[in-house]
Motif scaffolding. Structure first.
Motif, PDB file in Angstrom:
ATOM      1  N   THR A 202      49.936  50.005   4.847  1.00  0.00           N
ATOM      2  CA  THR A 202      49.846  51.464   4.873  1.00  0.00           C
ATOM      3  C   THR A 202      49.163  52.042   6.109  1.00  0.00           C
ATOM      4  O   THR A 202      49.030  53.247   6.215  1.00  0.00           O
ATOM      5  CB  THR A 202      49.105  51.969   3.621  1.00  0.00           C
ATOM      6  OG1 THR A 202      47.806  51.363   3.579  1.00  0.00           O
ATOM      7  CG2 THR A 202      49.865  51.616   2.354  1.00  0.00           C
ATOM      8  N   GLY A 203      48.716  51.212   7.041  1.00  0.00           N
ATOM      9  CA  GLY A 203      48.106  51.753   8.247  1.00  0.00           C
ATOM     10  C   GLY A 203      49.097  52.610   9.022  1.00  0.00           C
ATOM     11  O   GLY A 203      50.299  52.312   9.057  1.00  0.00           O
ATOM     12  N   THR A 263      41.753  44.816  11.360  1.00  0.00           N
ATOM     13  CA  THR A 263      41.538  43.857  12.444  1.00  0.00           C
ATOM     14  C   THR A 263      41.773  44.440  13.829  1.00  0.00           C
ATOM     15  O   THR A 263      41.626  43.724  14.826  1.00  0.00           O
ATOM     16  CB  THR A 263      42.462  42.635  12.267  1.00  0.00           C
ATOM     17  OG1 THR A 263      43.831  43.096  12.211  1.00  0.00           O
ATOM     18  CG2 THR A 263      42.129  41.857  11.014  1.00  0.00           C
ATOM     19  N   ALA A 264      42.134  45.720  13.935  1.00  0.00           N
ATOM     20  CA  ALA A 264      42.347  46.336  15.255  1.00  0.00           C
ATOM     21  C   ALA A 264      41.131  46.109  16.136  1.00  0.00           C
ATOM     22  O   ALA A 264      39.993  46.285  15.688  1.00  0.00           O
ATOM     23  CB  ALA A 264      42.613  47.834  15.102  1.00  0.00           C
ATOM     24  N   HIS A 265      41.362  45.730  17.398  1.00  0.00           N
ATOM     25  CA  HIS A 265      40.222  45.366  18.238  1.00  0.00           C
ATOM     26  C   HIS A 265      40.369  45.770  19.699  1.00  0.00           C
ATOM     27  O   HIS A 265      39.520  45.441  20.517  1.00  0.00           O
ATOM     28  CB  HIS A 265      39.982  43.845  18.158  1.00  0.00           C
ATOM     29  CG  HIS A 265      41.201  43.040  18.521  1.00  0.00           C
ATOM     30  ND1 HIS A 265      42.150  42.716  17.589  1.00  0.00           N
ATOM     31  CD2 HIS A 265      41.618  42.529  19.692  1.00  0.00           C
ATOM     32  CE1 HIS A 265      43.106  42.017  18.172  1.00  0.00           C
ATOM     33  NE2 HIS A 265      42.809  41.901  19.456  1.00  0.00           N
ATOM     34  N   ASN A 266      41.454  46.467  20.047  1.00  0.00           N
ATOM     35  CA  ASN A 266      41.584  46.959  21.409  1.00  0.00           C
ATOM     36  C   ASN A 266      41.839  48.459  21.395  1.00  0.00           C
ATOM     37  O   ASN A 266      41.966  49.068  20.329  1.00  0.00           O
ATOM     38  CB  ASN A 266      42.666  46.198  22.189  1.00  0.00           C
ATOM     39  CG  ASN A 266      44.004  46.198  21.460  1.00  0.00           C
ATOM     40  OD1 ASN A 266      44.380  47.175  20.824  1.00  0.00           O
ATOM     41  ND2 ASN A 266      44.719  45.090  21.546  1.00  0.00           N
ATOM     42  N   LYS A 267      41.895  49.043  22.577  1.00  0.00           N
ATOM     43  CA  LYS A 267      41.962  50.498  22.689  1.00  0.00           C
ATOM     44  C   LYS A 267      43.140  51.086  21.923  1.00  0.00           C
ATOM     45  O   LYS A 267      42.997  52.053  21.167  1.00  0.00           O
ATOM     46  CB  LYS A 267      42.045  50.896  24.172  1.00  0.00           C
ATOM     47  CG  LYS A 267      42.068  52.398  24.400  1.00  0.00           C
ATOM     48  CD  LYS A 267      42.125  52.717  25.891  1.00  0.00           C
ATOM     49  CE  LYS A 267      42.186  54.222  26.112  1.00  0.00           C
ATOM     50  NZ  LYS A 267      42.261  54.551  27.564  1.00  0.00           N
ATOM     51  N   SER A 271      42.421  53.193  18.454  1.00  0.00           N
ATOM     52  CA  SER A 271      42.617  54.642  18.535  1.00  0.00           C
ATOM     53  C   SER A 271      43.436  55.147  17.348  1.00  0.00           C
ATOM     54  O   SER A 271      43.143  56.209  16.784  1.00  0.00           O
ATOM     55  CB  SER A 271      43.290  55.020  19.855  1.00  0.00           C
ATOM     56  OG  SER A 271      44.570  54.436  19.960  1.00  0.00           O
ATOM     57  N   ILE A 272      44.442  54.369  16.932  1.00  0.00           N
ATOM     58  CA  ILE A 272      45.265  54.774  15.785  1.00  0.00           C
ATOM     59  C   ILE A 272      44.464  54.670  14.489  1.00  0.00           C
ATOM     60  O   ILE A 272      44.496  55.567  13.640  1.00  0.00           O
ATOM     61  CB  ILE A 272      46.543  53.922  15.710  1.00  0.00           C
ATOM     62  CG1 ILE A 272      47.393  54.130  16.961  1.00  0.00           C
ATOM     63  CG2 ILE A 272      47.353  54.271  14.455  1.00  0.00           C
ATOM     64  CD1 ILE A 272      48.593  53.219  17.062  1.00  0.00           C
ATOM     65  N   VAL A 273      43.713  53.578  14.332  1.00  0.00           N
ATOM     66  CA  VAL A 273      42.914  53.383  13.122  1.00  0.00           C
ATOM     67  C   VAL A 273      41.849  54.475  12.990  1.00  0.00           C
ATOM     68  O   VAL A 273      41.642  55.040  11.901  1.00  0.00           O
ATOM     69  CB  VAL A 273      42.253  51.989  13.135  1.00  0.00           C
ATOM     70  CG1 VAL A 273      41.194  51.873  12.050  1.00  0.00           C
ATOM     71  CG2 VAL A 273      43.313  50.904  12.940  1.00  0.00           C
ATOM     72  N   LEU A 274      41.191  54.800  14.079  1.00  0.00           N
ATOM     73  CA  LEU A 274      40.133  55.814  14.031  1.00  0.00           C
ATOM     74  C   LEU A 274      40.703  57.207  13.774  1.00  0.00           C
ATOM     75  O   LEU A 274      40.065  58.031  13.110  1.00  0.00           O
ATOM     76  CB  LEU A 274      39.318  55.774  15.320  1.00  0.00           C
ATOM     77  CG  LEU A 274      38.460  54.504  15.478  1.00  0.00           C
ATOM     78  CD1 LEU A 274      37.936  54.362  16.893  1.00  0.00           C
ATOM     79  CD2 LEU A 274      37.309  54.492  14.476  1.00  0.00           C
ATOM     80  N   ARG A 275      41.904  57.471  14.258  1.00  0.00           N
ATOM     81  CA  ARG A 275      42.567  58.742  13.915  1.00  0.00           C
ATOM     82  C   ARG A 275      42.875  58.802  12.425  1.00  0.00           C
ATOM     83  O   ARG A 275      42.743  59.843  11.787  1.00  0.00           O
ATOM     84  CB  ARG A 275      43.865  58.912  14.719  1.00  0.00           C
ATOM     85  CG  ARG A 275      43.659  59.427  16.121  1.00  0.00           C
ATOM     86  CD  ARG A 275      44.929  60.035  16.694  1.00  0.00           C
ATOM     87  NE  ARG A 275      46.057  59.126  16.709  1.00  0.00           N
ATOM     88  CZ  ARG A 275      46.336  58.318  17.712  1.00  0.00           C
ATOM     89  NH1 ARG A 275      45.555  58.279  18.784  1.00  0.00           N
ATOM     90  NH2 ARG A 275      47.396  57.535  17.669  1.00  0.00           N
ATOM     91  N   GLN A 276      43.287  57.654  11.868  1.00  0.00           N
ATOM     92  CA  GLN A 276      43.596  57.625  10.440  1.00  0.00           C
ATOM     93  C   GLN A 276      42.331  57.852   9.609  1.00  0.00           C
ATOM     94  O   GLN A 276      42.380  58.516   8.570  1.00  0.00           O
ATOM     95  CB  GLN A 276      44.256  56.300  10.069  1.00  0.00           C
ATOM     96  CG  GLN A 276      44.753  56.259   8.620  1.00  0.00           C
ATOM     97  CD  GLN A 276      45.709  55.131   8.353  1.00  0.00           C
ATOM     98  OE1 GLN A 276      46.047  54.359   9.243  1.00  0.00           O
ATOM     99  NE2 GLN A 276      46.155  55.022   7.113  1.00  0.00           N
ATOM    100  N   PHE A 361      34.025  51.973   6.849  1.00  0.00           N
ATOM    101  CA  PHE A 361      35.013  51.223   7.624  1.00  0.00           C
ATOM    102  C   PHE A 361      34.353  49.999   8.228  1.00  0.00           C
ATOM    103  O   PHE A 361      33.246  50.080   8.769  1.00  0.00           O
ATOM    104  CB  PHE A 361      35.606  52.088   8.734  1.00  0.00           C
ATOM    105  CG  PHE A 361      36.518  51.321   9.654  1.00  0.00           C
ATOM    106  CD1 PHE A 361      37.779  50.941   9.230  1.00  0.00           C
ATOM    107  CD2 PHE A 361      36.096  50.948  10.923  1.00  0.00           C
ATOM    108  CE1 PHE A 361      38.621  50.210  10.057  1.00  0.00           C
ATOM    109  CE2 PHE A 361      36.927  50.217  11.766  1.00  0.00           C
ATOM    110  CZ  PHE A 361      38.193  49.846  11.324  1.00  0.00           C
ATOM    111  N   ILE A 362      35.037  48.856   8.152  1.00  0.00           N
ATOM    112  CA  ILE A 362      34.538  47.608   8.744  1.00  0.00           C
ATOM    113  C   ILE A 362      35.565  47.115   9.743  1.00  0.00           C
ATOM    114  O   ILE A 362      36.743  46.947   9.395  1.00  0.00           O
ATOM    115  CB  ILE A 362      34.286  46.506   7.699  1.00  0.00           C
ATOM    116  CG1 ILE A 362      33.465  47.040   6.526  1.00  0.00           C
ATOM    117  CG2 ILE A 362      33.594  45.307   8.318  1.00  0.00           C
ATOM    118  CD1 ILE A 362      34.247  47.201   5.263  1.00  0.00           C
ATOM    119  N   GLY A 363      35.142  46.886  11.002  1.00  0.00           N
ATOM    120  CA  GLY A 363      36.109  46.419  11.989  1.00  0.00           C
ATOM    121  C   GLY A 363      35.498  46.179  13.347  1.00  0.00           C
ATOM    122  O   GLY A 363      34.312  45.905  13.484  1.00  0.00           O
TER     123      GLY A 363
END
Length: 378
Positions: A202-203, A263-267, A271-276, A361-363
């Motif tokens: 669902t990301g 598990t996102a770990h690059n820019k 950026s997409i995860v933090l927008r979500q 959030f954990i990442g």
């Protein structure tokens, strides 16, 4: 060298080869799930693993057995040592050997890093897939998007189709040039696919991966030996986690407060995860953050919200960045919080501090997510 020693098991396999900066794992698992729903015996090779090495090598979602791994290592240990074979090369050789002996109908092979010089790049796939290009692993792949695209484009093979998930102007030209050199038909998923299917992944970033997987399947079914129905595709997208065991992609671990890890770990990925996260409804935001020591923090820390409460931790691996260093760098970007001796200690502190209307959030790293109890939540 290794595959010759093993009898070239990769030559017995029909493969789809998957490269890219982000989304390789999700796309590979989506493809496997759809093929499984269509009744095929599917080998899946991915990396890195979260909990257990055997996650890297699966058939229809079932991890390779410990017995097979141990027998393979014992049988070939002398060869590995005398020829200085790397850990990743051993893993790839093991996957090819296993998939060949188990006579899979098709194998989804994810590269480790890059593509052109990757240990997996000895295969001649039915389709090559490149999800996207971002500035990651620049010390190995180059520090421009064009240079990294060139490395990824190394998986494009003579007269075999290639699917590009996302592109930018500067990477598109690299892909088109390589495809022409190889006389390969090139497809751009983001241009050709408008509608996709609902998925248990669902990301927000999965929209790109779904388009890439769907176009790949549509091309595959034009080739002999493979066919799919609309139902196979629909169920494949809906049951990725169930069919393949994929974890750590916008995975919810708890409610009240809502807890999500990724598990996102690059820019590009972060950026997409933090927008979500910003689309969520919450009173306070708690972020458990850890990274590895080769990460360009000046690229990723400006992405993080200043209003959150931070819990700085170090993933328990040699590459983990010390919490004091992370905290200082974060403070420079006006991100504030305490340091903790482990991922679990940081997570426990966040849970004790948060109220039921907050969000945790954990990442920051695959290796941070790997230390969480993903199967049961906490």
């Amino acid at each position: 060298l290794l595959v010759n020693h093993l009898g070239n098991p990769h030559q017995n396999l029909k493969c789809i080869h998957v490269a890219g900066t982000n989304g390789k794992g999700s796309t590979s698992h989506m493809l496997s799930s759809i093929l499984q729903e269509a009744g095929y015996k599917v080998g899946l090779h991915t990396s890195p693993h979260l909990k257990d090495f055997r996650e890297r090598i699966k058939i229809n979602g079932i991890e390779i057995s410990e017995e097979f791994v141990c027998a393979f290592i014992n049988q070939n240990k002398g060869f590995f040592e005398s020829n200085d074979i790397s850990f990743f090369e051993m893993s790839v050789g093991l996957a090819f050997d296993y998939f060949s002996k188990e006579k899979v109908d098709i194998a989804i092979i994810e590269v480790g890093m890059g593509g052109r010089l990757d240990a997996t790049n000895i295969i001649t796939p039915l389709i090559s897939v490149i999800t996207n290009i971002g500035l990651d692993h620049t010390q190995f792949l180059g520090n421009t998007l064009e240079a990294i695209a060139y490395e990824k484009a190394g998986i494009i093979k003579l007269e075999n189709p290639v699917v590009i998930g996302e592109y930018r102007a500067e990477t598109k030209e690299v892909f088109i040039k390589k495809a022409k050199e190889c006389n390969s038909k090139i497809y751009f998923a983001s241009d050709l696919i408008s509608e996709t299917y609902p998925s248990d992944l669902t990301g927000d970033y999965q929209i790109f991966n779904k388009k890439t997987a769907l176009l790949t399947v549509n091309i595959l079914k034009t080739q002999k030996d493979f066919s799919f129905t609309e139902t196979h595709i629909e169920k494949g997208f809906l049951n990725v986690v169930k069919n393949t065991g994929l974890q750590g992609r916008w995975q919810q671990l708890g409610n009240s407060p809502k807890v999500v890890c990724d598990t996102a770990h690059n820019k590009e990925g972060l950026s997409i995860v933090l927008r979500q996260i910003q689309q969520e409804t919450f009173e306070k935001l708690h972020i458990v953050l850890g990274v590895v020591n080769d990460k360009d923090l000046n690229q990723i820390l400006p992405l993080f919200p200043k209003h959150a409460i931070y819990y700085f931790c170090k993933p328990n691996i040699p590459r983990g960045l010390e919490t004091s260093v992370l905290q200082q760098k974060a403070n420079n970007h006006d991100l504030h919080g305490n340091t903790y001796t482990s991922v679990l200690e940081a997570y426990s502190s966040a849970k004790m501090t948060a109220t039921k209307d907050d969000f945790i959030f954990i990442g920051g790293s695959t290796f941070v997510v790997a230390e969480l109890p993903l199967n049961k939540g906490l």
